[in-house]
Design an enzyme around this catalytic site. Sequence first.
Site, PDB file in Angstrom:
ATOM      1  N   ARG A 272      45.286  40.036  43.122  1.00  0.00           N
ATOM      2  CA  ARG A 272      44.511  41.096  42.477  1.00  0.00           C
ATOM      3  C   ARG A 272      45.404  42.318  42.303  1.00  0.00           C
ATOM      4  O   ARG A 272      46.222  42.626  43.163  1.00  0.00           O
ATOM      5  CB  ARG A 272      43.337  41.514  43.361  1.00  0.00           C
ATOM      6  CG  ARG A 272      42.260  40.496  43.517  1.00  0.00           C
ATOM      7  CD  ARG A 272      41.087  41.071  44.303  1.00  0.00           C
ATOM      8  NE  ARG A 272      41.375  41.315  45.699  1.00  0.00           N
ATOM      9  CZ  ARG A 272      41.624  42.497  46.238  1.00  0.00           C
ATOM     10  NH1 ARG A 272      41.615  43.595  45.499  1.00  0.00           N
ATOM     11  NH2 ARG A 272      41.861  42.629  47.514  1.00  0.00           N
TER      12      ARG A 272
ATOM     13  N   TYR B 135      45.123  35.145  37.064  1.00  0.00           N
ATOM     14  CA  TYR B 135      45.053  34.824  38.487  1.00  0.00           C
ATOM     15  C   TYR B 135      43.764  35.278  39.170  1.00  0.00           C
ATOM     16  O   TYR B 135      43.320  36.415  38.976  1.00  0.00           O
ATOM     17  CB  TYR B 135      46.237  35.477  39.224  1.00  0.00           C
ATOM     18  CG  TYR B 135      46.514  34.849  40.567  1.00  0.00           C
ATOM     19  CD1 TYR B 135      47.327  33.725  40.653  1.00  0.00           C
ATOM     20  CD2 TYR B 135      45.941  35.345  41.725  1.00  0.00           C
ATOM     21  CE1 TYR B 135      47.571  33.122  41.887  1.00  0.00           C
ATOM     22  CE2 TYR B 135      46.179  34.751  42.959  1.00  0.00           C
ATOM     23  CZ  TYR B 135      46.996  33.646  43.030  1.00  0.00           C
ATOM     24  OH  TYR B 135      47.233  33.053  44.240  1.00  0.00           O
TER      25      TYR B 135
ATOM     26  N   LYS C 282      35.003  38.697  42.249  1.00  0.00           N
ATOM     27  CA  LYS C 282      35.037  40.103  42.664  1.00  0.00           C
ATOM     28  C   LYS C 282      34.434  41.026  41.590  1.00  0.00           C
ATOM     29  O   LYS C 282      33.768  42.009  41.912  1.00  0.00           O
ATOM     30  CB  LYS C 282      36.478  40.522  42.958  1.00  0.00           C
ATOM     31  CG  LYS C 282      37.171  39.670  44.002  1.00  0.00           C
ATOM     32  CD  LYS C 282      36.493  39.752  45.347  1.00  0.00           C
ATOM     33  CE  LYS C 282      37.314  39.049  46.420  1.00  0.00           C
ATOM     34  NZ  LYS C 282      36.668  39.104  47.730  1.00  0.00           N
TER      35      LYS C 282
ATOM     36  N   HIS D 127      30.659  42.308  50.476  1.00  0.00           N
ATOM     37  CA  HIS D 127      31.863  41.503  50.697  1.00  0.00           C
ATOM     38  C   HIS D 127      31.762  40.904  52.105  1.00  0.00           C
ATOM     39  O   HIS D 127      32.480  41.302  53.015  1.00  0.00           O
ATOM     40  CB  HIS D 127      33.079  42.418  50.556  1.00  0.00           C
ATOM     41  CG  HIS D 127      34.392  41.712  50.556  1.00  0.00           C
ATOM     42  ND1 HIS D 127      35.567  42.315  50.937  1.00  0.00           N
ATOM     43  CD2 HIS D 127      34.734  40.445  50.205  1.00  0.00           C
ATOM     44  CE1 HIS D 127      36.566  41.465  50.816  1.00  0.00           C
ATOM     45  NE2 HIS D 127      36.093  40.327  50.384  1.00  0.00           N
TER      46      HIS D 127
ATOM     47  N   SER E 196      40.366  42.137  53.497  1.00  0.00           N
ATOM     48  CA  SER E 196      41.164  40.945  53.185  1.00  0.00           C
ATOM     49  C   SER E 196      42.175  40.700  54.309  1.00  0.00           C
ATOM     50  O   SER E 196      42.662  41.647  54.931  1.00  0.00           O
ATOM     51  CB  SER E 196      41.928  41.160  51.882  1.00  0.00           C
ATOM     52  OG  SER E 196      41.030  41.450  50.853  1.00  0.00           O
TER      53      SER E 196
ATOM     54  N   CYS F 257      41.897  39.194  57.291  1.00  0.00           N
ATOM     55  CA  CYS F 257      41.491  39.381  58.693  1.00  0.00           C
ATOM     56  C   CYS F 257      40.865  38.106  59.259  1.00  0.00           C
ATOM     57  O   CYS F 257      40.140  38.158  60.255  1.00  0.00           O
ATOM     58  CB  CYS F 257      40.494  40.524  58.810  1.00  0.00           C
ATOM     59  SG  CYS F 257      41.237  42.132  58.637  1.00  0.00           S
TER      60      CYS F 257
ATOM     61  N   ASP G 241      32.826  34.617  51.652  1.00  0.00           N
ATOM     62  CA  ASP G 241      33.377  35.847  51.067  1.00  0.00           C
ATOM     63  C   ASP G 241      32.328  36.873  50.611  1.00  0.00           C
ATOM     64  O   ASP G 241      32.547  38.052  50.788  1.00  0.00           O
ATOM     65  CB  ASP G 241      34.264  35.472  49.870  1.00  0.00           C
ATOM     66  CG  ASP G 241      35.201  36.599  49.448  1.00  0.00           C
ATOM     67  OD1 ASP G 241      35.687  37.320  50.334  1.00  0.00           O
ATOM     68  OD2 ASP G 241      35.432  36.768  48.238  1.00  0.00           O
TER      69      ASP G 241
ATOM     70  N   ARG H 273      46.880  30.074  46.979  1.00  0.00           N
ATOM     71  CA  ARG H 273      45.434  29.827  47.142  1.00  0.00           C
ATOM     72  C   ARG H 273      45.062  28.369  46.965  1.00  0.00           C
ATOM     73  O   ARG H 273      45.749  27.625  46.265  1.00  0.00           O
ATOM     74  CB  ARG H 273      44.674  30.630  46.070  1.00  0.00           C
ATOM     75  CG  ARG H 273      44.812  32.135  46.200  1.00  0.00           C
ATOM     76  CD  ARG H 273      43.818  32.681  47.181  1.00  0.00           C
ATOM     77  NE  ARG H 273      44.097  34.060  47.550  1.00  0.00           N
ATOM     78  CZ  ARG H 273      43.285  34.803  48.281  1.00  0.00           C
ATOM     79  NH1 ARG H 273      42.142  34.308  48.713  1.00  0.00           N
ATOM     80  NH2 ARG H 273      43.594  36.037  48.611  1.00  0.00           N
TER      81      ARG H 273
HETATM   82  O1  O2Y Z   1      44.326  37.743  45.033  1.00  0.00           O
HETATM   83  C1  O2Y Z   1      43.288  37.344  44.499  1.00  0.00           C
HETATM   84  O2  O2Y Z   1      43.141  37.287  43.288  1.00  0.00           O
HETATM   85  C2  O2Y Z   1      42.191  36.882  45.294  1.00  0.00           C
HETATM   86  S1  O2Y Z   1      41.668  38.008  46.474  1.00  0.00           S
HETATM   87  C3  O2Y Z   1      40.419  37.218  47.372  1.00  0.00           C
HETATM   88  C4  O2Y Z   1      40.127  35.902  47.122  1.00  0.00           C
HETATM   89  C5  O2Y Z   1      39.129  35.280  47.833  1.00  0.00           C
HETATM   90  C6  O2Y Z   1      38.426  35.999  48.745  1.00  0.00           C
HETATM   91  N1  O2Y Z   1      38.705  37.289  48.983  1.00  0.00           N
HETATM   92  C7  O2Y Z   1      39.698  37.902  48.344  1.00  0.00           C
HETATM   93  C8  O2Y Z   1      39.913  39.339  48.704  1.00  0.00           C
HETATM   94  O3  O2Y Z   1      40.914  39.951  48.372  1.00  0.00           O
HETATM   95  O4  O2Y Z   1      39.031  39.888  49.370  1.00  0.00           O
HETATM   96 MN    MN Z   2      37.319  38.681  49.790  1.00  0.00          MN
END
Ligand code: O2Y
Ligand code: MN
Length: 604
Positions: free
Chosen positions: A74, A216, A225, A245, A267, A269, A292, A388
């Site tokens: 992200r 991605y 999200k 979340h 994230s 943890c 999640d 992932r």
């Molecule tokens: O990096 C990403 O695109 C995914 S981030 C993510 C994916 C699954 C669950 N939680 C998260 C997060 O950053 O909280």
């Molecule tokens: Mn998450």
Amino acid sequence: MSISQNAPTRHAKLIAWVNEVAQMTQPDSIYWCNGTKKEYDAMIKIMVDGGLATPLAKKPNSYLFRSDASDVARVENRTYIASKSKDDAGPTNNWINPEELKTTMRSLYKGCMKGRTMYVIPFSMGPIGSPIAKIGVELSDSPYVVTNMHIMARVGKKVLEVLGENGEFIPCLHTVGKPLLSCQDDSGKWPCAPLDKKYIAHFPETREIWSYGSGYGGNALLGKKCLALRIASVQARDEGWLAEHMLILKVTNPEGKSKYVAAAFPSACGKTNLAMLVPTIEGWKVETVGDDIAWMKPGKDGKLYAINPEAGFFGVAPGTAMDTNPNAMLSITANTIFTNVALTEDGDVWWEGIGYDAPGKLIDWTGKPWIQDKGNKSQAPSAHANARFTAPAQQCPAIAANFDDPAGVPIDAILFGGRRPSTIPLVHQAKSWNHGVFMGSIVGSEITAAALDLKAGTIRRDPFAMLPFCGYNMGDYFAHWVKMGEKNPNTGIKFFFVNWFRKTKEGKWLWPGYGENSRVLKWVFEQCEGTGKSVETPIGIMPTADAIELPAGVSADDMKELLTVDVEGWKAELADVKQNHYSKFSNLPKALAEELAALEARLA
Ligand code: O2Y
Ligand code: MN
């Protein structure tokens, strides 16, 4: 190009929007997704034939993808909340004027799907037809997105049936931002735009999502999200529910009585590990409802009922092993999409922390040969830190039977946590709803690699683990939580703060974590039942020294340290909360300022 004849729907607004986007993005063709296995297989074939996906001989119906180096996580600094007023986005969001952003993005979207197919993906977040679920439609030029959405959401014909001719849907527009010239293809390279052209945009007032330039995860799978947290949090505020979340798990005691626990952790943890935990204590059972996101709505009995709006897991691969999370490992033995992990010679996947040495010569996530060199501490990892797996939730051996109950599950306890090497004890319980909201509002954690644009190793406040995901002003979000407590006095929910990451002064872990966290869940369960052994302290309700049975390797002294109220540490914590965190919110609810003052007074 008019598409109404091919559209498997008579929803005029949807058809008009698809037409409008097609006029702007100019795809070669439009395809309406039906969510079938045949469709999934066809998408995979396109990507295997195009050199973007590698079939995995050792994992049936599973594939490996390698993304571009600019497209691995992200991107928070390219993620925008484009509300009309900057104040509505608040001090913690990246605000931009919606008209200005739309003008910029429209010019990027112009012709951006040339040479590609535009896929129309109708999806439901939550069981189709559930009163808690929401419908979205994603337009995307990425077959990778289609296949991942098949796993992560409920996709297809049934969604259009529920939508009918006038139903409400959230329009989600996505492109990889890499149009193809005639006769050109991706030549096996992950298509995306450069970092400074990526935009993940949310328009909260009009409930729209526009994503450009990334293929991605959270940037591209817009149900996750973007919809289920950023847009849904705004809907939840307006409609009187909570979009959070949070994982959801079901704990059952040896007598067969169950409680439902939701938990928010920033994230990295160990949230997925907790959601799928295998208890080390005799007779106790933990089952997964979600790993999640939780949507919680008040039921007629006054309790909050939660659904997991997702249908799959988009989990971090590195560190996932049979001894850390066997249920995750067993969830990904087949029908799984792997992104940015390493490939073995015999067609299997490998990553750092998988629990065994790399078998021979691998291909790393960048596509280069890689041989493990255990003597070389600075060897670049074979898998990206944010690599992932995407796997159907139903494949998890611990999935709860009522995981997709449209009515949701009644929540008994809410946990907050973070990576905190000091100050925060193993567990403490809030004295009231507002004290619980206060706890959620001060969550903080050491950050890791999950967000591309933040420095690893420092601690950041991440209230309710929603900092990157709240679609509006976080001060108003706190106020919404306070209001939810006032409007729903009979939820019976108890709040807890947990910390699996305490270290000694010498830097040694004090608590083993993983399955041993079931000991803390047992105390949480008992507190909900009214049978736990507990003591009032200035920071809240805590277990007595003998309330939690010691796991192997944890001495009575360790437990004493884990349950100590570090008065000086807490005073420093509260000073930091005041100066560096709460000070950001001119609209901080009075109830939270009062909780802070009351805690200060109790510590004095
Ligand atoms: O990096 C990403 O695109 C995914 S981030 C993510 C994916 C699954 C669950 N939680 C998260 C997060 O950053 O909280
Ligand atoms: Mn998450």
